[in-house]
Design an enzyme around this catalytic site. Structure first.
Site, PDB file in Angstrom:
ATOM      1  N   THR A 148       0.820  -1.200   0.000  1.00  0.00           N
ATOM      2  CA  THR A 148       0.000   0.000   0.000  1.00  0.00           C
ATOM      3  C   THR A 148       0.863   1.263   0.000  1.00  0.00           C
ATOM      4  OG1 THR A 148      -1.695  -1.255   1.183  1.00  0.00           O
ATOM      5  CG2 THR A 148      -1.962   1.111   1.174  1.00  0.00           C
ATOM      6  N   ASP A 203      -8.402  -9.927   0.760  1.00  0.00           N
ATOM      7  CA  ASP A 203      -8.875  -9.245   1.963  1.00  0.00           C
ATOM      8  C   ASP A 203     -10.275  -9.703   2.378  1.00  0.00           C
ATOM      9  OD1 ASP A 203      -6.593  -7.890   2.461  1.00  0.00           O
ATOM     10  OD2 ASP A 203      -7.310  -5.918   1.871  1.00  0.00           O
TER      11      ASP A 203
END
Length: 575
Positions: A391, A433
């Site tokens: 990220t 996720d």
């Protein structure tokens, strides 16, 4: 009595031992101050791109999109148009704060049990290849931010990124190492000659120039034709083809049906400061507010920064927060989430009462936030898999007082491993996720957003003026990193970079059990030893991106104070 004497002896021995240990490593602080505007990102060239747009008269939103696109070029492993993210914006004229949610969604082919089989787990379907790819929202999110709130066209704000992609930039050792670490999956799903990060089949070496002309072509096409060129055009067709060629089941209808959501941020207060952050499908903002609410019940500034008592209390609070996260959090469009209860200060006080000065919790069950909600309902099982390092976050502030905090991702470094050959786009693996448990409220479903920890945040001072913007990369450690940075500033009076560079901890509870208490090796060794004596299961790890990599801006009386994490290649730039 024997136990007390034994504890005293242990403490005396520890003090003697610690007197011979090396002192804690002092963090290197590199605060940057500026009068007019500031961009803090995970790469010098991306921060520079955002400031270039500010200097041309663009506002913070214009600069944010320029920064995001440049990060796609200089950090193709971490974020980009093959992924998604969240953006929090404060508008100077009105004081309004909104969130743009352009998180990836599950394709229409998704089923709750798609990752439940032993074969799916063994072959890592949720992490590698086409089945792991969610429908990207990045382009639509950036376009919408620019069209509704910016002042410049895409073609203008994309110029720095296009130049970087076409002319190239020099790779550093950290980036070569990241490519090397992911070489196996890049080989597994691509012709190596189509991967711009490889040279003659090998990771591009540090000191060499990386050019990405196909990515520049995609940026230009978006500027000329708008987001339709992806969501109903040739770029999207190439993306879908690459996904399906590698085992996925995505269609152009999945792209056509994608929508950005404008949401009200999760909000709370901490010692009078107002906190605004991401609501579901991110768990980040909710649990930052919850963790701060718990810690507000303790006199942490009196205990001292990173003191044993402070870190013990913070670690115990983290366990309580993560127990609730695993029980209740999911996409609130699909399941009712007790947001009011989780962010309620009375509920936090109830949790704080569980924390004992000399007791370490090993069994940690979720509590009942529904008691503090408007209505009552049943417990859920959420569970997310975001334990990786990836990220990219950036923060922007302009002279007018507009503020942007944005966190973007393709999930794992280099996402699914798929690189769209025609356009150099790295496809995300955001489906990981979701929970593989089909009974979880965070199980995959068509159009559902997977649970996230991304937490771009904006804080206002007690008078309602901008005080700080901060966020981080690092999966679940985003929540704990951002919280520790906020407390470093509010409770301990640190500058922005000083707050970011401090040693961090991370611990959590999972399936009712407390995890290890992870500590960066730059922490004071005396403190580490005292935590061990207290009973914590300590694991010391090197200072690294594992504990989160943060970027932020602090608003002082006259100047903007930027900080960026040395755990990454972060650099703040202002003017």
């Amino acid at each position: 009595m024997k136990k007390i004497l034994s504890l005293m002896v242990s403490i005396i021995i520890a003090i003697v031992v610690m007197s011979t240990m090396a002192p804690a490593q002092e963090p290197l602080i590199k605060d940057v101050y500026a009068k007019h505007g500031m961009v803090s990102s995970a790469h010098l060239l991306a921060s520079r791109a955002g400031v270039e747009i500010l200097k041309k008269g663009g506002n913070a939103i214009d600069a944010a999109v320029a920064t995001a696109l440049a990060l796609n070029v200089v950090e193709p492993n971490a974020s980009g148009i093959g992924g998604g993210g969240f953006m929090i914006i404060r508008f100077a004229k009105t004081g309004e704060i909104i969130e743009l949610d352009y998180r990836e969604t599950a394709p229409a082919s998704a089923t709750k049990d798609m990752f439940a089989s032993e074969k799916a787990k063994e072959e890592k379907w949720s992490q590698l290849g086409g089945k792991s790819v969610g429908v990207p929202g990045y382009i639509m999110g950036m376009w919408m931010a620019l069209e509704k709130y910016g002042t410049m066209p895409w073609s203008e704000v994309a110029k720095p990124a296009i130049k970087l992609a076409e002319e190239g930039f020099v790779i550093v050792e950290m980036q070569t190492e990241i490519i090397t670490d992911n070489l196996e999956k890049l080989y597994a799903f691509n012709d190596p000659s189509d991967v711009p990060f490889l040279k003659d089949g090998y990771p591009i070496e540090a000191g060499k120039v990386l050019k990405q002309p196909n990515l520049a072509k995609a940026f230009r096409m978006i500027g000329e034709h708008g987001p339709k060129v992806f969501y109903d055009g040739p770029i999207g067709e190439a993306f879908v083809n690459a996904v399906n060629k590698n085992g996925g089941n995505m269609t152009m209808d999945d792209l056509r049906n994608y929508k950005v959501e404008t949401r009200e941020p999760v909000s709370g207060t901490y010692r009078g400061y107002h906190v605004y952050s991401t609501p579901p499908a991110s768990s980040g903002g909710t649990h930052i507010v919850q963790l701060l609410n718990i810690m507000e019940n303790f006199p942490v500034s009196d205990w001292g920064h990173n003191s044993p008592r402070y870190l013990h209390t913070l670690g115990e609070a983290m366990k309580l927060v993560f127990a609730d996260r695993d029980a209740y959090m999911a996409d609130s469009a699909f399941i009712e989430v007790p947001l009011k209860g989780l962010t309620n200060k009375d509920y936090a006080r109830k949790l704080a009462e569980k924390i004992r000065h000399n007791v370490v919790m090993t069994e940690v069950q979720p509590d009942d936030p529904w008691m503090f909600q408007d209505n009552m309902t049943v417990n859920h099982i959420a569970v997310a898999n975001d334990t990786h390092i990836s990220t990219s976050h950036f923060s922007v502030a302009d002279e007018e007082g507009n503020v942007v905090a944005s966190t973007n991702t393709i999930n794992y470094f280099f996402g699914s491993g798929i690189v769209v050959p025609e356009y150099g786009i790295v496809a995300n693996n955001e489906m990981d996720d979701f929970s593989p448990n089909p009974n979880s409220v965070n199980a995959p479903e068509p159009g559902k957003r997977p649970l996230s920890s991304m937490s771009p945040s904006i804080l206002l001072d007690p008078a309602g003026k901008p005080f700080m913007t901060v966020g981080a990369a690092g999966a679940q450690r985003i929540i704990t990193a951002v919280t520790q940075i906020i407390m470093n500033v509010v409770d301990f009076g640190m500058s922005m970079d000083e707050a970011i560079e401090q040693p961090r901890i991370f611990t959590r509870a999972y399936n009712g059990k407390a995890g290890a208490f992870l500590v960066e090796d730059t922490m004071n060794p005396t403190t580490i030893q005292m935590l061990q004596i207290r009973g914590h299961n300590i694991e010391v790890r090197p200072k690294s991106g594992y504990f989160g990599t943060a970027q932020g801006i602090l608003f002082t009386d006259k100047l903007l104070n930027g900080g960026a994490d040395s755990r990454r290649l972060g650099i703040p730039i202002g003017y």
